[in-house]
Design an enzyme around this catalytic site. Structure first.
Site, mmCIF file in Angstrom:
data_model
loop_
_atom_site.group_PDB
_atom_site.id
_atom_site.type_symbol
_atom_site.label_atom_id
_atom_site.label_comp_id
_atom_site.label_asym_id
_atom_site.label_seq_id
_atom_site.Cartn_x
_atom_site.Cartn_y
_atom_site.Cartn_z
ATOM 1 N N ARG A 167 0.916 -1.195 0.017
ATOM 2 C CA ARG A 167 -0.011 -0.147 0.072
ATOM 3 C C ARG A 167 0.935 1.235 -0.104
ATOM 4 O O ARG A 167 1.858 1.082 0.449
ATOM 5 C CB ARG A 167 -0.947 0.004 1.146
ATOM 6 C CG ARG A 167 -1.872 -0.836 1.278
ATOM 7 C CD ARG A 167 -2.990 -0.641 2.058
ATOM 8 N NE ARG A 167 -3.964 -1.621 2.078
ATOM 9 C CZ ARG A 167 -4.776 -1.776 1.393
ATOM 10 N NH1 ARG A 167 -4.928 -0.734 0.501
ATOM 11 N NH2 ARG A 167 -5.721 -2.869 1.029
ATOM 12 N N HIS A 187 12.647 -2.436 -2.097
ATOM 13 C CA HIS A 187 12.080 -2.391 -3.480
ATOM 14 C C HIS A 187 12.953 -3.217 -4.166
ATOM 15 O O HIS A 187 14.096 -3.120 -4.197
ATOM 16 C CB HIS A 187 11.967 -0.952 -3.932
ATOM 17 C CG HIS A 187 11.232 -1.083 -5.377
ATOM 18 N ND1 HIS A 187 10.048 -1.134 -5.377
ATOM 19 C CD2 HIS A 187 11.761 -1.160 -6.575
ATOM 20 C CE1 HIS A 187 9.538 -1.376 -6.870
ATOM 21 N NE2 HIS A 187 10.676 -1.146 -7.283
#
Ligand code: GRF
Length: 202
Positions: free
Chosen positions: A93, A111
């Site tokens: 999110r 990431h």
């Protein structure tokens, strides 16, 4: 050394959470995971936390009148546990204002690409489709954008011609499990200084 109190937000299987917990356990990371929160009550990450005796909460966003109120509930749980650093580990999110305000420059993310290339939900697939020869992973602080905050550490891996999304993801994941605890340890040692977009390691 006093242990840094970590709150981890995760939406999925939680392998990064596991590597962080393992490093804490081994003592290679001067931190402890004190609470794990998921927006998916069925996330395996919650199970991993419970198995380690760590408080774990699944909050269904649909159970709240708005995203803001969901986030306020997350903030409350983090604050009740005296969390000092929030680690997003496969948290699917976009972080909103409530969390950002409660933990300014105190939220990290990992990431699976070399940012600013290939932000978003499919870093590995996008890198493969683009045809880059090198990809990797990035640990960064969170700001209001999608994978745009100041970069703390990066690790590179080769992209091989026979790679599939799965094989590339596995190669990157191995580096994620090493890099994320390393970045958290730097934070725990007070060695990260953020000036604008740049993170200096003291
Ligand atoms: C990792 O690839 C991470 O980089 C990305 O989501 C994945 C989470 O995996 N943000 P896991 O839940 O930690 O196993």
């Amino acid at each position: 050394m006093k242990k840094l109190r970590l709150g981890v937000l995760a939406s999925g299987r939680g392998s990064n959470l596991q590597s962080i917990m393992d490093c804490c356990q081994r003592g290679s990371l001067a931190a402890e995971v004190v609470v794990v929160i998921s927006d998916k009550p069925s996330a395996y990450a919650l199970e991993r936390a419970r198995q380690a005796g760590i408080a774990a909460f699944g909050l269904e966003i649909a159970a709240f009148p708005s995203k803001g109120e969901y986030e306020q509930a997350v903030v409350k749980l983090l604050q009740q546990a005296d969390v000092e650093l929030v680690c997003l580990a496969g948290y699917m999110r976009l972080v909103g204002e409530a969390l950002l305000q409660a933990f300014p420059n105190k939220i990290m993310n990992i990431h699976p690409a070399l940012l600013p290339s290939f932000p978003g939900l499919h870093g590995q697939r996008d890198a493969l489709q683009y045809g880059v020869k090198i990809s990797g992973c990035t640990v960064h602080f969170i700001d209001e954008g999608m994978d745009t905050g100041p970069i703390i550490l990066q690790a590179a891996v080769p992209v091989l011609s026979e790679d599939t999304e799965e094989s590339l993801s596995a190669r990157i994941l191995e580096q994620e499990h090493r890099l994320y605890p390393e970045a958290i340890q730097l934070y725990a040692e007070g060695r990260l200084e953020v000036k604008g977009r740049r993170v200096y390691i003291k």
